[in-house]
Design a protein around this motif. Structure first.
Motif, PDB file in Angstrom:
ATOM      1  N   MET A 148      -9.155  -9.938   3.198  1.00 21.04           N
ATOM      2  CA  MET A 148      -7.722  -9.653   3.239  1.00 21.04           C
ATOM      3  C   MET A 148      -6.879 -10.868   2.893  1.00 21.04           C
ATOM      4  O   MET A 148      -5.730 -10.943   3.269  1.00 21.04           O
ATOM      5  CB  MET A 148      -7.321  -9.151   4.622  1.00 21.04           C
ATOM      6  CG  MET A 148      -7.738  -7.735   4.908  1.00 21.04           C
ATOM      7  SD  MET A 148      -7.055  -6.547   3.741  1.00 21.04           S
ATOM      8  CE  MET A 148      -5.315  -6.745   4.032  1.00 21.04           C
ATOM      9  N   SER A 149      -7.432 -11.827   2.178  1.00 20.90           N
ATOM     10  CA  SER A 149      -6.633 -12.953   1.718  1.00 20.90           C
ATOM     11  C   SER A 149      -5.663 -12.473   0.664  1.00 20.90           C
ATOM     12  O   SER A 149      -5.837 -11.398   0.077  1.00 20.90           O
ATOM     13  CB  SER A 149      -7.543 -14.057   1.146  1.00 20.90           C
ATOM     14  OG  SER A 149      -8.239 -13.565   0.017  1.00 20.90           O
ATOM     15  N   PRO A 150      -4.589 -13.227   0.367  1.00 23.44           N
ATOM     16  CA  PRO A 150      -3.644 -12.799  -0.669  1.00 23.44           C
ATOM     17  C   PRO A 150      -4.297 -12.531  -2.011  1.00 23.44           C
ATOM     18  O   PRO A 150      -3.907 -11.630  -2.744  1.00 23.44           O
ATOM     19  CB  PRO A 150      -2.661 -13.952  -0.743  1.00 23.44           C
ATOM     20  CG  PRO A 150      -2.724 -14.589   0.620  1.00 23.44           C
ATOM     21  CD  PRO A 150      -4.150 -14.435   1.064  1.00 23.44           C
ATOM     22  N   GLN A 151      -5.353 -13.294  -2.393  1.00 24.82           N
ATOM     23  CA  GLN A 151      -6.014 -13.069  -3.660  1.00 24.82           C
ATOM     24  C   GLN A 151      -6.807 -11.764  -3.630  1.00 24.82           C
ATOM     25  O   GLN A 151      -6.848 -11.013  -4.590  1.00 24.82           O
ATOM     26  CB  GLN A 151      -6.959 -14.230  -3.993  1.00 24.82           C
ATOM     27  CG  GLN A 151      -6.248 -15.537  -4.268  1.00 24.82           C
ATOM     28  CD  GLN A 151      -5.784 -16.251  -3.021  1.00 24.82           C
ATOM     29  OE1 GLN A 151      -6.201 -15.893  -1.913  1.00 24.82           O
ATOM     30  NE2 GLN A 151      -4.908 -17.234  -3.174  1.00 24.82           N
ATOM     31  N   ALA A 152      -7.410 -11.492  -2.451  1.00 27.75           N
ATOM     32  CA  ALA A 152      -8.216 -10.283  -2.347  1.00 27.75           C
ATOM     33  C   ALA A 152      -7.353  -9.033  -2.401  1.00 27.75           C
ATOM     34  O   ALA A 152      -7.737  -8.027  -2.980  1.00 27.75           O
ATOM     35  CB  ALA A 152      -9.031 -10.303  -1.058  1.00 27.75           C
ATOM     36  N   THR A 153      -6.167  -9.085  -1.799  1.00 29.03           N
ATOM     37  CA  THR A 153      -5.291  -7.908  -1.812  1.00 29.03           C
ATOM     38  C   THR A 153      -4.756  -7.605  -3.192  1.00 29.03           C
ATOM     39  O   THR A 153      -4.430  -6.465  -3.505  1.00 29.03           O
ATOM     40  CB  THR A 153      -4.114  -8.128  -0.860  1.00 29.03           C
ATOM     41  OG1 THR A 153      -3.426  -9.315  -1.234  1.00 29.03           O
ATOM     42  CG2 THR A 153      -4.589  -8.237   0.575  1.00 29.03           C
ATOM     43  N   GLY A 192       0.656   0.473  -3.798  1.00 29.91           N
ATOM     44  CA  GLY A 192       1.099  -0.840  -3.352  1.00 29.91           C
ATOM     45  C   GLY A 192       0.128  -1.479  -2.386  1.00 29.91           C
ATOM     46  O   GLY A 192      -0.950  -0.946  -2.096  1.00 29.91           O
ATOM     47  N   LYS A 193       0.482  -2.616  -1.872  1.00 30.67           N
ATOM     48  CA  LYS A 193      -0.368  -3.353  -0.947  1.00 30.67           C
ATOM     49  C   LYS A 193       0.496  -3.949   0.157  1.00 30.67           C
ATOM     50  O   LYS A 193       1.634  -4.342  -0.063  1.00 30.67           O
ATOM     51  CB  LYS A 193      -1.117  -4.493  -1.656  1.00 30.67           C
ATOM     52  CG  LYS A 193      -2.209  -4.021  -2.599  1.00 30.67           C
ATOM     53  CD  LYS A 193      -3.380  -3.440  -1.836  1.00 30.67           C
ATOM     54  CE  LYS A 193      -4.520  -3.113  -2.785  1.00 30.67           C
ATOM     55  NZ  LYS A 193      -4.177  -2.059  -3.757  1.00 30.67           N
ATOM     56  N   VAL A 194      -0.061  -4.039   1.367  1.00 32.83           N
ATOM     57  CA  VAL A 194       0.606  -4.635   2.525  1.00 32.83           C
ATOM     58  C   VAL A 194      -0.323  -5.685   3.110  1.00 32.83           C
ATOM     59  O   VAL A 194      -1.508  -5.421   3.329  1.00 32.83           O
ATOM     60  CB  VAL A 194       0.959  -3.587   3.596  1.00 32.83           C
ATOM     61  CG1 VAL A 194       1.638  -4.254   4.782  1.00 32.83           C
ATOM     62  CG2 VAL A 194       1.856  -2.511   3.020  1.00 32.83           C
ATOM     63  N   LEU A 195       0.199  -6.866   3.366  1.00 35.06           N
ATOM     64  CA  LEU A 195      -0.540  -7.931   4.033  1.00 35.06           C
ATOM     65  C   LEU A 195       0.280  -8.421   5.207  1.00 35.06           C
ATOM     66  O   LEU A 195       1.441  -8.815   5.043  1.00 35.06           O
ATOM     67  CB  LEU A 195      -0.825  -9.094   3.073  1.00 35.06           C
ATOM     68  CG  LEU A 195      -1.608 -10.262   3.671  1.00 35.06           C
ATOM     69  CD1 LEU A 195      -3.034  -9.825   4.010  1.00 35.06           C
ATOM     70  CD2 LEU A 195      -1.636 -11.448   2.716  1.00 35.06           C
ATOM     71  N   CYS A 196      -0.299  -8.372   6.390  1.00 37.43           N
ATOM     72  CA  CYS A 196       0.379  -8.833   7.607  1.00 37.43           C
ATOM     73  C   CYS A 196      -0.060 -10.262   7.890  1.00 37.43           C
ATOM     74  O   CYS A 196      -1.259 -10.533   8.026  1.00 37.43           O
ATOM     75  CB  CYS A 196       0.061  -7.922   8.787  1.00 37.43           C
ATOM     76  SG  CYS A 196       0.698  -6.245   8.587  1.00 37.43           S
ATOM     77  N   LYS A 197       0.907 -11.145   8.016  1.00 30.69           N
ATOM     78  CA  LYS A 197       0.638 -12.574   8.163  1.00 30.69           C
ATOM     79  C   LYS A 197       1.360 -13.119   9.377  1.00 30.69           C
ATOM     80  O   LYS A 197       2.486 -12.719   9.677  1.00 30.69           O
ATOM     81  CB  LYS A 197       1.091 -13.310   6.901  1.00 30.69           C
ATOM     82  CG  LYS A 197       0.568 -14.728   6.776  1.00 30.69           C
ATOM     83  CD  LYS A 197       0.925 -15.294   5.406  1.00 30.69           C
ATOM     84  CE  LYS A 197       0.376 -16.696   5.231  1.00 30.69           C
ATOM     85  NZ  LYS A 197       0.724 -17.254   3.907  1.00 30.69           N
TER      86      LYS A 197
END
Length: 241
Positions: free
Chosen positions: A229-234, A180-185
């Protein structure tokens, strides 16, 4: 009982006739016929105008005393007659941080339980946000944001894609270990409200405090301001610590 007394008593206790009932005007409301409702206005209570008025002399305040003085005779709030008030008798410790934020916690075992029940679904194109967690009942209040914690990592068995305010290091490693992937915004109050309501017509705010900028600029925190770490990169490539 005399006849006159009986007539007065019967008149007093008899039901009112239709002619004595309140009459409502059917005239359309206009500027020329606006007037206060009947018995809604009263004459001002005039004080100190002589004994014949009934409100003369001491002006209904009585003789002397605290309540007879000018200025309404009421001390300020918290006054206790001269003794040290309770607000000064108790010691004060610590302070209230005006910039503190309280995050709504969500653990991995609860997240997996919601996924198994079919209440939550995620993909790289549509990650789970605070809106999905709130609408599914996984959390009951977004507070100042949602933070992912690592408790129950052994029960996680699905690849999950999340976009939240914060995430612990143990939660990040457990999520990425399952693919999975996690992005903190960062979300301020207005941006978080728009996210929960599903609004996309306003531009999201950027962090302005130095501590927030530095935190979200670290790749180890999976901050969205970090390089790559942009949404597209993740969704395209794996992230290395």
């Amino acid at each position: 009982m005399s006849l006159s007394t009986f007539a007065r008593a019967s008149k007093l206790w008899s039901t009112p006739s239709l002619s004595s009932a309140r009459q409502y005007s059917t005239e359309p409301v206009a500027l020329h016929n606006l007037r206060p409702a009947p018995r809604s206005q009263h004459s001002q209570k005039r004080l100190g105008r002589g004994q014949g008025s009934g409100h003369g002399g001491t002006s209904t305040r009585g003789h002397k005393g605290q309540k007879a003085r000018s200025g309404n005779g009421k001390p300020k709030a918290g006054f206790e007659g001269g003794q040290t008030p309770i607000t000064r008798r108790f010691p004060k410790r610590g302070f209230t941080n005006p910039t503190a934020r309280e995050f709504a916690p969500i653990n991995l075992d609860r997240l997996q339980h919601w996924i198994d029940a079919g209440r939550l679904t995620s993909s790289a194109e549509k990650p789970i946000t605070a809106r999905e967690l709130l609408l599914s009942g996984c959390i009951h209040n977004v507070k100042d944001g949602v933070k992912l914690l690592g408790d129950g990592a052994e029960q996680l068995k699905s690849p999950v894609f999340l976009e939240l305010s914060r995430a612990s290091k143990s939660a990040i490693s457990a999520i990425e270990g399952k693919g999975g992937k996690v992005l903190c915004k960062y979300y301020n109050d207005l941006a978080l409200k728009d996210l929960v309501q599903g609004r996309t017509d306003r531009q999201e705010a950027l962090p302005v405090r130095k501590t927030d900028i530095l935190w979200y600029a670290k790749k180890s925190n999976r901050g969205y301001l970090a390089p790559g770490m942009s949404p597209q990169a993740t969704s395209d490539a794996p992230v290395s610590a």
